[in-house]
Design a protein around this motif. Sequence first.
Motif, mmCIF file in Angstrom:
data_model
loop_
_atom_site.group_PDB
_atom_site.id
_atom_site.type_symbol
_atom_site.label_atom_id
_atom_site.label_comp_id
_atom_site.label_asym_id
_atom_site.label_seq_id
_atom_site.Cartn_x
_atom_site.Cartn_y
_atom_site.Cartn_z
ATOM 1 N N ILE A 9 0.851 -1.193 0.000
ATOM 2 C CA ILE A 9 0.000 0.000 0.000
ATOM 3 C C ILE A 9 0.886 1.242 0.000
ATOM 4 O O ILE A 9 1.604 1.500 0.969
ATOM 5 C CB ILE A 9 -0.935 0.006 1.218
ATOM 6 C CG1 ILE A 9 -1.834 -1.238 1.188
ATOM 7 C CG2 ILE A 9 -1.776 1.270 1.244
ATOM 8 C CD1 ILE A 9 -2.656 -1.441 2.442
ATOM 9 N N GLY A 10 0.840 1.985 -1.096
ATOM 10 C CA GLY A 10 1.653 3.182 -1.220
ATOM 11 C C GLY A 10 2.787 2.989 -2.206
ATOM 12 O O GLY A 10 3.556 2.027 -2.086
ATOM 13 N N LEU A 11 2.892 3.871 -3.169
ATOM 14 C CA LEU A 11 3.916 3.742 -4.202
ATOM 15 C C LEU A 11 4.857 4.949 -4.220
ATOM 16 O O LEU A 11 5.023 5.621 -5.232
ATOM 17 C CB LEU A 11 3.265 3.557 -5.584
ATOM 18 C CG LEU A 11 2.689 2.178 -5.860
ATOM 19 C CD1 LEU A 11 1.979 2.162 -7.203
ATOM 20 C CD2 LEU A 11 3.784 1.107 -5.834
ATOM 21 N N LYS A 16 7.821 1.501 -4.696
ATOM 22 C CA LYS A 16 8.105 1.130 -6.085
ATOM 23 C C LYS A 16 9.323 0.218 -6.179
ATOM 24 O O LYS A 16 9.374 -0.682 -7.027
ATOM 25 C CB LYS A 16 8.288 2.387 -6.938
ATOM 26 C CG LYS A 16 6.971 3.080 -7.259
ATOM 27 C CD LYS A 16 7.119 4.176 -8.295
ATOM 28 C CE LYS A 16 7.677 5.432 -7.708
ATOM 29 N NZ LYS A 16 7.612 6.585 -8.642
ATOM 30 N N ASP A 33 -2.860 2.227 -4.364
ATOM 31 C CA ASP A 33 -2.412 3.613 -4.207
ATOM 32 C C ASP A 33 -3.550 4.532 -4.641
ATOM 33 O O ASP A 33 -4.377 4.170 -5.478
ATOM 34 C CB ASP A 33 -1.162 3.891 -5.052
ATOM 35 C CG ASP A 33 -0.459 5.181 -4.630
ATOM 36 O OD1 ASP A 33 0.531 5.088 -3.870
ATOM 37 O OD2 ASP A 33 -0.893 6.272 -5.053
ATOM 38 N N ARG A 34 -3.551 5.732 -4.077
ATOM 39 C CA ARG A 34 -4.595 6.700 -4.411
ATOM 40 C C ARG A 34 -4.324 7.413 -5.731
ATOM 41 O O ARG A 34 -5.212 8.051 -6.288
ATOM 42 C CB ARG A 34 -4.713 7.734 -3.285
ATOM 43 C CG ARG A 34 -5.249 7.176 -1.995
ATOM 44 C CD ARG A 34 -5.252 8.211 -0.876
ATOM 45 N NE ARG A 34 -3.909 8.525 -0.412
ATOM 46 C CZ ARG A 34 -3.646 9.312 0.631
ATOM 47 N NH1 ARG A 34 -4.644 9.857 1.303
ATOM 48 N NH2 ARG A 34 -2.403 9.557 1.001
ATOM 49 N N ASP A 35 -3.102 7.292 -6.228
ATOM 50 C CA ASP A 35 -2.689 8.013 -7.437
ATOM 51 C C ASP A 35 -2.626 7.057 -8.620
ATOM 52 O O ASP A 35 -1.749 6.190 -8.685
ATOM 53 C CB ASP A 35 -1.320 8.664 -7.194
ATOM 54 C CG ASP A 35 -0.907 9.600 -8.307
ATOM 55 O OD1 ASP A 35 -1.444 9.474 -9.428
ATOM 56 O OD2 ASP A 35 -0.019 10.446 -8.072
ATOM 57 N N LYS A 38 0.796 6.752 -10.473
ATOM 58 C CA LYS A 38 1.817 5.884 -9.882
ATOM 59 C C LYS A 38 1.545 4.423 -10.201
ATOM 60 O O LYS A 38 2.477 3.641 -10.425
ATOM 61 C CB LYS A 38 1.872 6.103 -8.373
ATOM 62 C CG LYS A 38 2.410 7.461 -7.965
ATOM 63 C CD LYS A 38 2.476 7.588 -6.457
ATOM 64 C CE LYS A 38 3.055 8.930 -6.045
ATOM 65 N NZ LYS A 38 3.127 9.083 -4.573
ATOM 66 N N CYS A 51 -6.618 1.383 -7.660
ATOM 67 C CA CYS A 51 -6.608 2.795 -7.282
ATOM 68 C C CYS A 51 -7.680 3.003 -6.210
ATOM 69 O O CYS A 51 -8.872 2.806 -6.479
ATOM 70 C CB CYS A 51 -6.884 3.692 -8.492
ATOM 71 S SG CYS A 51 -6.752 5.461 -8.137
ATOM 72 N N ILE A 75 3.221 4.090 2.983
ATOM 73 C CA ILE A 75 2.746 5.460 2.830
ATOM 74 C C ILE A 75 3.677 6.406 3.598
ATOM 75 O O ILE A 75 4.088 6.108 4.722
ATOM 76 C CB ILE A 75 1.316 5.604 3.380
ATOM 77 C CG1 ILE A 75 0.388 4.589 2.718
ATOM 78 C CG2 ILE A 75 0.790 7.017 3.190
ATOM 79 C CD1 ILE A 75 -0.834 4.256 3.516
#
Length: 219
Positions: A9-11, A16, A33-35, A38, A51, A75
Amino acid sequence: MKRKQFMIIGLGQFGKSLVSTLHNSNVDLLVIDRDITKLEEIGDKASQAVCGDASKQEVLEQFDIDSFDGAIVTIGHDTEFSVKTVMHLKEMGMPFIMAKADTDFEGRILTKVGADKIIFPDREVGYRLGKEIVSGNYYDALDISDTHSITDIVLPKKWTGKSIIELNLRKTYGINIVGVRRQDDVIVNPTPNFVFKDEDVLIALGSNKDIENVRKIGD
């Protein structure tokens, strides 16, 4: 052997790097990820890319938590988001949760809400990941899976004066450099043009086999 399943969770840069290294291993990755940008950047390196806002329980509830071996919450710079995400994962029964923290205080909070292991990528690369086990070249690793680790590698002498891009480390040797220890300093996420100096210690992310092959290069 059954393939392991991990949720990332989180890039950010650390997230990455994990995805880039683990996608060819015996691990199925679900990345959130929210983006969307990414997520597009990692291409097909993950088994599934979603997403969404993982701090919202309804986003996590669409997945079979029982099928995962663990989750890595990478994150950064958003304590509330990390805390909510870890808390939901714990309440839903995620068997193992590793969480990124920027400060000791944040790390204590994440531990209290359910994180099993705290990592400090911007600082953890400033400490030995384990006691010396064989010689000055070998240190205990931070295990990512049965086959992949983040660990210290003393710079092979022949790499002195050469850059990361010149050595083409990822393609030629299968490792990602997430940090470099240089005397009392730690350089986090060095650029491709970063030039190694004598006595540098690499913080490398890669398969245990590739890491061991690099260590054998020696002088």
